[in-house]
Structure formats: structure tokens, C-alpha cells
Design an enzyme around this catalytic site. Structure first.
Site, PDB file in Angstrom:
ATOM      1  N   HIS A 164       0.815  -1.217   0.000  1.00 14.06           N
ATOM      2  CA  HIS A 164       0.000   0.000   0.000  1.00 14.06           C
ATOM      3  C   HIS A 164       0.850   1.269   0.000  1.00 14.06           C
ATOM      4  O   HIS A 164       0.335   2.370  -0.223  1.00 14.06           O
ATOM      5  CB  HIS A 164      -0.923   0.001   1.225  1.00 14.06           C
TER       6      HIS A 164
ATOM      7  N   ASP B 170      -2.228   2.181  -4.575  1.00 16.25           N
ATOM      8  CA  ASP B 170      -3.465   2.594  -3.909  1.00 16.25           C
ATOM      9  C   ASP B 170      -4.519   1.501  -4.048  1.00 16.25           C
ATOM     10  O   ASP B 170      -4.459   0.656  -4.946  1.00 16.25           O
ATOM     11  CB  ASP B 170      -3.995   3.894  -4.510  1.00 16.25           C
TER      12      ASP B 170
END
EC number: 2.3.1.61
Length: 452
Positions: free
Chosen positions: A424, A428
Site C-alpha cells: 500500500h 493505492d
């Protein structure tokens, strides 16, 4: 013969001068020449070249023992490193004179591990090792002949004897015979028998009590991790500690791919020798989806914990392969430029090399994205771990028929769950979900991959 002997002694004289550091002018006797030649006509075997960034390994196994003759370039041992198993080959032919390290010892770069006597002549019947084996087998055959000198025809008749059915037939009458035999003593002495049977009944529980612990073992086997397993453990834990791992899921209808594979697999196998599977379809789907979501194929690099995002216009696809020593991930270079058949052929080749322990360090270096197929072992659902420094890994699972609503009707479909674990820090959530949705669309409509 005289000139040969003089030349031999001259060579021994030179050897002695070189070894001692002094000039030897006195004549060297024939016996001294033989001693010097036998001593110095040898080759020291060093550790094989290690991959970059690896400084040590473990001598896993000796394939040849002292006294055995080895040919040039013959494998005599294997060395285990963090990434691959490297063979140790003989640089010259001769007799293995000495092993300088033991199995399980740690060895470093350019370390001497064995000595070969290159002055030894090859035996007539081949290496010394096979001769010993031949002697053992000959002794075993002789022992068999002595044990059964006149029953050479019996082994053919004895083959069906271990049959459980035959044993049960023989044991069945014997199990019924004790009943009348047991009754006969009761008629001869009806009263004493019950008295004797009572203590027997009391002793049986004692026998069963002592037998219970032996029937339930509580042993433990402690096995030291090999280098590859240690390295795998370190990298997996490093991935969990460094990456901001998150997994998103989806499922895809495999009907189109299953039908396409069923229709053409025999024809493709006959014409090309390639056995088409499902991995090539997912590989192609991923490389196509990466064109729209390049972060999936990127990495985080730079100083410290990483301060640079790297994007690529190529995909070096890592394919997870299970081996007896652990999971390895050989790499298909420029998978984005390959056809389905080329990808499938590369997967088969790398998989065979991995299971045989023949992968080179180049085969596993610098992958950019990983696909792991736990479905071949029956996995229905799972969350794969990122293969650092990559930013994503796709997990495939077993194909199962499940009820699916299509056009308002519940119908059975071959379905597969997909799991995408991503870092992450670079990817995204929107990008991860979109990538997995694109893969799903390509698999459910394979023709679409040919149009992109």
C-alpha cells in the site's frame, strides 16, 4: 626407457626445487622421484563460484568418496547456498585423495575442499565406486544362492503368498479350531479351568496398560533448517515487516478458458509439444492489465527504507514453484512480449529445472511481479506474501463449481477465487482493485487479450 626415466627425475627435481625454494643440484633417485611425483601431482578442488552477494555455503553431500576414481568435469559434491544448489566438479581426472571438509560444514569463496591425485591411472572397470557396489551385489547374490540352493523355482510360487486374502484363508480355520480345542480341556477338567481363567483375565488389563504407552508415541524430530529454508524464512518475515501489505479479492468465471483449453490442448500438444495450462492465461492477463496499472509492476528502492518509486515498461514474471527444499520463484524475462504458448513453454522449462535443483542464480534474479498457484494443491482461499522488492503478488486457487446468478437464473459455473496482495506504500486501493478486475475480465473473455 632411459630418456623417459631421466625426464621423470628431472621433473621431480624441478618440483622439489619449486616446493622447497632452494636450488636442487644433486641427482634425484628414482624412488625419490616417485615419492615426489605422487605427492605433488595432485589438484586441489575449490568451492564453485557463488552467486553475487553470497559469500558462503554448506557442503550438502559428497557424491564421491576417497579412493574413488573421478573423470574430468564429473560432479563429486553439491554445495547448498541461500538461493541455489551448486555442483562441485572435478577439474582433472584422477583418484579422490582427500576430503578437506565434511558434509554440513560451512565453506567460503575459493576454499579448498578436496584433493585429487592426478597421477593415478583410471581402473579398467571404471571408477572404484561401482566396483565396490558390484562386489556388494555379488555377495548379496551369492548369499541368496546359498540360502536357497535347490529352491530356484519357489520364488515364482511364493509371490502370491504375501496376499492378505490367502493369509486370511489360512488363519480363518485356525481361528475356528481353537474353539473345539478349548472345549476339550473343559470336558476333561471342567472345574479347574474357570479358576485358572480368572487370574488370566486379571492379568490382561495389566498387559494392556503397559501396551498403551507404546502404542501412542510422543517422539519429536528436530531438523535443522537448510540454507534455502532459512533464507525463505528471513525474506518472508522481512516482507511482513517492511511492506504495508493489504489483500483484495475477486472471483472469476473460468468457463471460457476451460472450454478454450479443452478444445485446443490436444492439437497444441501434438504440433508444438507444449501442454497448455491455466498459468499462461493468467500471466498474459496480468501483463496486459499492467499496461493500465503500472504501479503493480513497480518497486520501492533507494536509501533507508526506500525513497524512490520505480516504474517499468517490461515485466519479468516470477512464477512460484514448490520444490522438496522449499518455494522458489524462477523468472520469465519480458513476459509482456511473449505469446501464450511461449509463456507456457517457459513455465514448463523453469519448473522442471526448479524441481531438479538445476536453477542458476540468473533464473531467479530481478523479478518484477509474482504469480503463485496454490490451487494445484487444492487451496480454495489464501493471502500470498509479497516477494520484495516487488509491490504485488497474485494468488490463484482451486477451480470449483459454484452456483452463480446469470441473467436472473442460478447456474453452475467453474469459479476461481483470486487474491492480490499489494504494498500500500506504492499501490493505492483503487489501483489494486482495478488491476484485479481487469485480470478477471481478460480471463472471462480470453479473446479480449488478443485485441489489446
Amino acid at each position: 626407457m632411459t630418456s623417459y626415466g631421466n625426464g621423470f627425475r628431472m621433473m621431480a627435481k624441478c618440483l622439489l626445487s619449486l616446493r622447497s625454494g632452494y636450488s636442487v643440484t644433486a641427482p634425484v633417485s628414482k624412488s625419490m622421484a616417485n615419492v615426489l611425483w605422487a605427492r605433488y601431482a595432485s589438484t586441489r578442488i575449490k568451492t564453485p563460484p557463488f552467486p553475487e552477494s553470497i559469500t558462503e555455503g554448506t557442503l550438502a553431500q559428497w557424491l564421491k568418496q576417497p579412493g574413488e576414481y573421478v573423470n574430468k568435469d564429473e560432479e563429486i559434491a553439491s554445495v547448498e547456498t541461500d538461493k541455489i544448489d551448486a555442483p562441485v566438479t572435478a577439474p582433472d581426472a584422477g583418484v579422490l585423495k582427500e576430503q578437506l571438509v565434511k558434509e554440513g560444514d560451512t565453506i567460503t569463496i575459493d576454499q579448498d575442499i578436496a584433493v585429487i591425485d592426478t597421477s593415478a591411472a583410471p581402473p579398467e572397470g571404471g571408477s572404484a565406486g561401482p566396483k565396490k557396489d558390484e562386489v556388494k551385489t555379488a555377495d548379496a547374490d551369492a548369499a541368496k544362492d546359498l540360502s536357497t540352493p535347490q529352491d530356484s523355482s519357489k520364488p515364482i510360487e511364493e509371490k502370491p503368498m504375501p496376499d492378505l486374502g490367502a493369509e486370511q484363508k489360512e488363519s480363518a480355520p485356525s481361528s475356528t479350531k481353537p474353539a473345539p480345542d478349548a472345549k476339550e480341556p473343559e470336558f476333561s477338567s471342567p472345574k479347574p479351568k474357570p479358576a485358572k481363567s480368572e487370574p488370566v483375565k486379571q492379568s490382561k488389563p495389566k498387559a494392556t496398560e503397559t501396551a498403551r504407552p507404546s502404542s501412542f508415541s510422543r517422539n519429536e524430530d528436530r531438523v535443522k533448517m537448510n540454507r534455502m529454508r532459512l533464507r525463505i524464512a528471513e525474506r518472508l518475515k522481512e516482507s511482513q515487516n517492511r511492506a504495508a501489505s493489504l489483500t483484495t479479492f475477486n472471483e472469476c468465471d473460468m468457463s471460457a478458458v476451460v472450454a478454450l483449453r479443452k478444445k485446443y490442448k490436444d492439437e497444441i500438444l501434438k504440433e508444438t509439444g507444449v501442454k497448455i495450462g491455466f498459468m499462461s492465461f493468467f500471466s498474459k492477463a496480468c501483463t496486459q492489465a499492467m499496461k493500465q496499472i503500472p504501479a503493480i509492476n513497480g518497486s520501492i528502492e533507494g536509501e533507508g527504507k526506500g525513497d524512490t518509486l520505480v516504474y517499468r515498461d517490461f515485466c519479468d514474471l516470477s512464477i512460484a514453484v514448490a520444490t522438496p527444499k522449499g518455494l522458489v520463484t524462477p523468472v520469465i524475462r519480458n513476459a509482456e512480449s511473449m505469446s501464450l504458448l511461449e509463456i507456457e513453454s517457459a513455465i514448463a522449462t523453469l519448473g522442471s529445472k526448479a524441481r531438479a535443483g538445476k536453477l542458476a542464480i540468473e533464473d531467479m534474479a530481478s523479478g518484477t511481479f509474482t504469480i503463485s498457484n496454490g490451487g494445484i494443491f487444492g487451496s480454495l482461499y489464501g493471502t500470498p506474501i509479497i516477494n520484495l522488492p516487488q509491490t504485488a503478488v497474485l494468488g490463484l486457487h482451486a477451480i470449483k463449481e459454484r452456483p452463480v446468478v446469470i441473467n436472473g437464473q442460478v447456474v453452475p459455473r467453474p469459479m476461481m477465487y483470486l487474491a492480490l496482495t499489494y504494498d500500500h506504500r506504492m499501490v493505492d486501493g483503487r489501483e489494486a482493485v482495478t488491476f484485479l478486475r481487469l485480470v478477471k475480465e481478460y480471463i472471462e473473455d480470453p479473446a479480449k487479450m488478443l485485441l489489446v
